[in-house]
Design an enzyme around this catalytic site. Sequence first.
Site, PDB file in Angstrom:
ATOM      1  N   HIS A  15       0.680  -1.124  -0.081  1.00  0.00           N
ATOM      2  CA  HIS A  15      -0.062  -0.093  -0.146  1.00  0.00           C
ATOM      3  C   HIS A  15       0.857   1.279   0.111  1.00  0.00           C
ATOM      4  O   HIS A  15       0.287   2.373  -0.192  1.00  0.00           O
ATOM      5  CB  HIS A  15      -0.854   0.167   1.253  1.00  0.00           C
ATOM      6  CG  HIS A  15      -1.873  -1.018   1.049  1.00  0.00           C
ATOM      7  ND1 HIS A  15      -3.141  -0.787   0.881  1.00  0.00           N
ATOM      8  CD2 HIS A  15      -2.031  -2.326   1.262  1.00  0.00           C
ATOM      9  CE1 HIS A  15      -4.070  -1.586   0.681  1.00  0.00           C
ATOM     10  NE2 HIS A  15      -3.351  -2.796   0.913  1.00  0.00           N
ATOM     11  N   ASP A  73       3.896   9.590  -1.297  1.00  0.00           N
ATOM     12  CA  ASP A  73       2.626   8.801  -0.699  1.00  0.00           C
ATOM     13  C   ASP A  73       2.254   7.706  -1.777  1.00  0.00           C
ATOM     14  O   ASP A  73       2.428   8.001  -2.851  1.00  0.00           O
ATOM     15  CB  ASP A  73       1.580   9.786  -0.756  1.00  0.00           C
ATOM     16  CG  ASP A  73       0.565   9.575   0.372  1.00  0.00           C
ATOM     17  OD1 ASP A  73       0.500   8.301   0.936  1.00  0.00           O
ATOM     18  OD2 ASP A  73      -0.178  10.517   1.053  1.00  0.00           O
TER      19      ASP A  73
END
Length: 470
Positions: free
Chosen positions: A155, A365
């Site tokens: 992730h 991110d």
Amino acid sequence: MCISNRVADPRKTEAGGLAVALSGALQANGGMWFGWSGKILPEDGATPADTPVHQQQAGNVTLATLDLSRWDHDAYYLGYSNAVLWPVFHYRLDLADFDTGYIDGYRRVNQLFAAKLMPLLKEDDIVWVHDYHLIPLASELRALGCRNKIGFFLHIPLPPAQIFTAIPAHDWLAQALFAYDLVGFQSEADLEHFNRYVATEARAEDRDGDGRRWRAFGRTLRTAAFPIGIDVAEFDALTHAHDATEMYRRMREEYSRRQLLVGVDRLDYSKGLPQRLRAFRELLRRHPDNIRRATLIQIAAPSREDVDAYGDILRELESLAGSMNGDFGELDWIPVRYMHRTMARKRLPGLYRAARVALVTPLRDGMNLVAKEFVAAQDPEDPGVLVLSRFAGAMEQMREGAVLVNPYDSQATADAIQFALQLPLAERRRRHQTLMATIRRCDVHWWCQAFLDELASADAEQTGPDWLRL
Ligand code: ADP
């Protein structure tokens, strides 16, 4: 069968899109979600190995959880996962704490997960492991004789080989990934980093010459990018429900004479929060028409407060927000409203919808779901504008409709914010439509299905020797 560090109860309303999507996929065929309970065992009691897995039924899904000892939790979770892998994978070698022996705890907990999981596995179960806490899980399962199909989704970002190879155990981590049948990443950039690494460092063979099937350590591994999305239907329902519409009404009333900018994040050094405040300060300096007009609401949810680097960022933010309000504030205008708290998920869309501009400016991110939530919450007739960091995974999908910025450049970011604040309605609508089309097409259900389809079609034949414990 899904495995992640924490397990979310899909029946609870606070559970987000990921929990909903995973449990939806599990529910379709009946399945199990396995992970840490979030509980720490008392020091004088039973060890985690002697403690049974708790099982609880949530509709069609079985939630299976285990407790950890304080020692395991500190080394595996706070230590190796969050003080080594998290900073390095976010390109922050300067914050990584390599010399502490955390890796033993990381390995121990992955072995514990494997030992507890193995008896629960049925022959034809498909196993989907999530995130950086559990990289060696498949290799531990294989060492116990597991032959099921196992997929892994990362992730968070995967850094370039030059950074990844700074981890003392990088080759062990890479080899552990080859125990999976499929490894999925958030972005094409992450996938490229992985492919480059395995080609050069692990001398893996590119089976089809397209960087999607690699042969090394006696196994064949598929790799692909699956950008995660939000549950658009769920978010739309939240946006139009009472709590969010009430929040929207209150914010519009309170800020009727102002331009509202919003930032919503976990308080994490990867989110670029000090840089964001400095860019906002530059906006006030360079574009003084915003003085007494623009207000930035920054909500930063408390996160991992037991890890040292998080305390530092907290103090930096408080002092920056305080000094900006001291320097620029007026009796009837506070430029920055900084709040260190988690906002109720039900109210969040109301805040997003009331804002003219969202600042989603992480330094790095994996994806960033706030960017997608912000767009989904907008009124299509009068939408706000997304200012997005070029270093968020979401950039690959959203570059067309968002205003892209380099968060390290506070002056250029300030100019980009000004540009976003001044975009005419027709242009805001056009950008919003473009973004919505992508967000709808690649929602969280698409993500889940795309990963599972790819895993189902991964090579059944693994001709290598039985996996030995690494
Ligand atoms: P990360 O997984 O690194 O926290 P994402 O942007 O991908 O970042 O996901 C964050 C999720 O947490 C989003 O669903 C967002 O709505 C929620 N969230 C983040 N910050 C807050 C906050 N301060 N209050 C409430 N929810 C938050």
